[in-house]
Design a protein around this motif. Sequence first.
Motif, short mmCIF file in Angstrom:
data_model
loop_
_atom_site.label_atom_id
_atom_site.label_comp_id
_atom_site.label_asym_id
_atom_site.label_seq_id
_atom_site.Cartn_x
_atom_site.Cartn_y
_atom_site.Cartn_z
N PRO A 1 -9.28 -6.73 -10.00
CA PRO A 1 -9.85 -8.03 -9.64
C PRO A 1 -9.90 -8.99 -10.83
O PRO A 1 -10.23 -8.59 -11.95
CB PRO A 1 -11.28 -7.67 -9.17
CG PRO A 1 -11.19 -6.24 -8.74
CD PRO A 1 -10.18 -5.61 -9.66
N MET B 1 -0.01 -6.02 1.60
CA MET B 1 -1.47 -6.06 1.72
C MET B 1 -1.98 -7.50 1.61
O MET B 1 -1.90 -8.12 0.54
CB MET B 1 -2.11 -5.19 0.63
CG MET B 1 -1.83 -3.71 0.79
SD MET B 1 -2.85 -2.69 -0.31
CE MET B 1 -2.19 -3.16 -1.90
N GLY B 2 -2.51 -8.00 2.72
CA GLY B 2 -3.04 -9.36 2.75
C GLY B 2 -4.12 -9.63 1.72
O GLY B 2 -4.11 -10.68 1.07
N PRO B 3 -5.10 -8.71 1.54
CA PRO B 3 -6.16 -8.96 0.55
C PRO B 3 -5.65 -9.16 -0.87
O PRO B 3 -6.22 -9.94 -1.64
CB PRO B 3 -7.03 -7.70 0.65
CG PRO B 3 -6.83 -7.22 2.05
CD PRO B 3 -5.39 -7.52 2.35
N ILE B 4 -4.56 -8.47 -1.24
CA ILE B 4 -3.98 -8.64 -2.57
C ILE B 4 -3.39 -10.04 -2.71
O ILE B 4 -3.58 -10.72 -3.74
CB ILE B 4 -2.90 -7.58 -2.84
CG1 ILE B 4 -3.52 -6.19 -2.95
CG2 ILE B 4 -2.12 -7.91 -4.11
CD1 ILE B 4 -4.37 -5.98 -4.18
N LYS C 1 -4.34 -12.69 -1.08
CA LYS C 1 -5.45 -13.65 -1.11
C LYS C 1 -6.11 -13.68 -2.48
O LYS C 1 -6.46 -14.75 -2.99
CB LYS C 1 -6.48 -13.29 -0.04
CG LYS C 1 -5.98 -13.52 1.38
CD LYS C 1 -7.00 -13.09 2.43
CE LYS C 1 -6.45 -13.29 3.84
NZ LYS C 1 -7.40 -12.83 4.87
N GLU C 2 -6.28 -12.52 -3.10
CA GLU C 2 -6.89 -12.47 -4.44
C GLU C 2 -5.97 -13.12 -5.46
O GLU C 2 -6.44 -13.81 -6.37
CB GLU C 2 -7.18 -11.01 -4.83
CG GLU C 2 -7.56 -10.77 -6.28
CD GLU C 2 -8.83 -11.48 -6.72
OE1 GLU C 2 -9.11 -11.46 -7.93
OE2 GLU C 2 -9.56 -12.05 -5.88
N ILE D 1 -2.19 -19.01 2.93
CA ILE D 1 -3.30 -18.74 2.01
C ILE D 1 -3.50 -19.91 1.06
O ILE D 1 -4.65 -20.33 0.81
CB ILE D 1 -3.05 -17.44 1.24
CG1 ILE D 1 -2.91 -16.26 2.21
CG2 ILE D 1 -4.21 -17.16 0.27
CD1 ILE D 1 -2.41 -14.98 1.55
N LYS E 1 -3.67 -5.08 -9.34
CA LYS E 1 -4.70 -4.76 -8.34
C LYS E 1 -6.10 -4.80 -8.94
O LYS E 1 -7.08 -4.56 -8.23
CB LYS E 1 -4.41 -3.38 -7.74
CG LYS E 1 -3.13 -3.37 -6.91
CD LYS E 1 -2.86 -2.03 -6.26
CE LYS E 1 -1.59 -2.08 -5.40
NZ LYS E 1 -1.28 -0.81 -4.75
N ASN F 1 0.84 -1.19 0.00
CA ASN F 1 0.00 0.00 0.00
C ASN F 1 0.88 1.24 0.00
O ASN F 1 2.11 1.15 -0.10
CB ASN F 1 -0.96 0.00 1.20
CG ASN F 1 -0.22 -0.06 2.53
OD1 ASN F 1 0.97 0.25 2.64
ND2 ASN F 1 -0.93 -0.46 3.58
N HIS G 1 3.09 -16.18 4.65
CA HIS G 1 1.83 -15.64 4.12
C HIS G 1 1.28 -16.55 3.02
O HIS G 1 0.11 -16.96 3.05
CB HIS G 1 2.05 -14.24 3.54
CG HIS G 1 2.23 -13.16 4.55
ND1 HIS G 1 1.43 -13.04 5.66
CD2 HIS G 1 3.10 -12.11 4.60
CE1 HIS G 1 1.80 -11.98 6.38
NE2 HIS G 1 2.81 -11.41 5.75
N ARG H 1 -6.31 -16.83 -4.93
CA ARG H 1 -7.64 -17.27 -5.39
C ARG H 1 -7.64 -17.50 -6.89
O ARG H 1 -8.16 -18.52 -7.38
CB ARG H 1 -8.70 -16.23 -5.03
CG ARG H 1 -10.12 -16.64 -5.44
CD ARG H 1 -11.08 -15.48 -5.43
NE ARG H 1 -10.80 -14.52 -6.49
CZ ARG H 1 -11.14 -14.69 -7.77
NH1 ARG H 1 -11.74 -15.80 -8.17
NH2 ARG H 1 -10.85 -13.76 -8.67
#
Length: 256
Positions: free
Chosen positions: A238, A23-26, A28-29, A89, A236, A17, A85, A32
């Motif tokens: 989606p 950034m954890g959400p990045i 994870k995406e 995940i 970044k 960031n 990390h 995924r």
Amino acid sequence: METNRVVVKVGTNVLTNKDNRIMGPILKELVRQISVLYERDIMVILVSSGSAIAGKEVLGETSIKDPSTRRQVYSAVGQPRMMRHYYSIFHDYGMRCAQVLATKRDFDPGKHRENMINCYEGLLSEGIIPIANEDDATSLTMSMFSDNDELASLVAELLDADRLIILSDTDGLYTGHPDDVNSRKLNEVKVDQDVEQYVKASNKKEGEGRGGMASKLKIAKGTASKNIPTYIANGKRPNVIVDIIDNKDIGTKFIN
């Protein structure tokens, strides 16, 4: 085109960031999307930056004056943090990952190269996602990659990848600065096409990463010239990886 094997490089500017924190959400995406491709029998080799930033999160500022040694220390501390990390995940998605470190000289013809191929092929045959990075502890001067874009290109060539996807914090190569309303994104570029003129205008201020748009353009053209279609896209965004594999008009595609 049929795709069975993809190299995805994710840069520091994608993973962090504005405060230079991972950034954890990045993450994870990213995982995924890799899991979606895994279910389609498409294996991803991930080339991940971020270890130096992760190390700095742990250590803060150090008293080490030499910049090369400081980067080595940050990376050495940050590598296991990044892998922790990723391991966590990937485990959540029922998948396994492994770390593969290399220096530039490991890609020269010889036993090191053969051993590396055997390692990658063994991991992929077991459905394990390799996560590649530079071996910062030993790679200085001649054995150092220009950046992880170069590492990703060499891995793509080494493993006969069907595509190379370079994820940055921009949507692709523009004819001017990405924020300029008069500039437009180039959807497709051929290796013999003169687009270098646009690089200086389209470059954005770089953070902790070593590779800018000039480096990405050189690597993308070089990889595409070996008949490996290469993409520069916004990490970044989606579903960016899956959309590229599905041949949607995402990023800038480089072809021979």
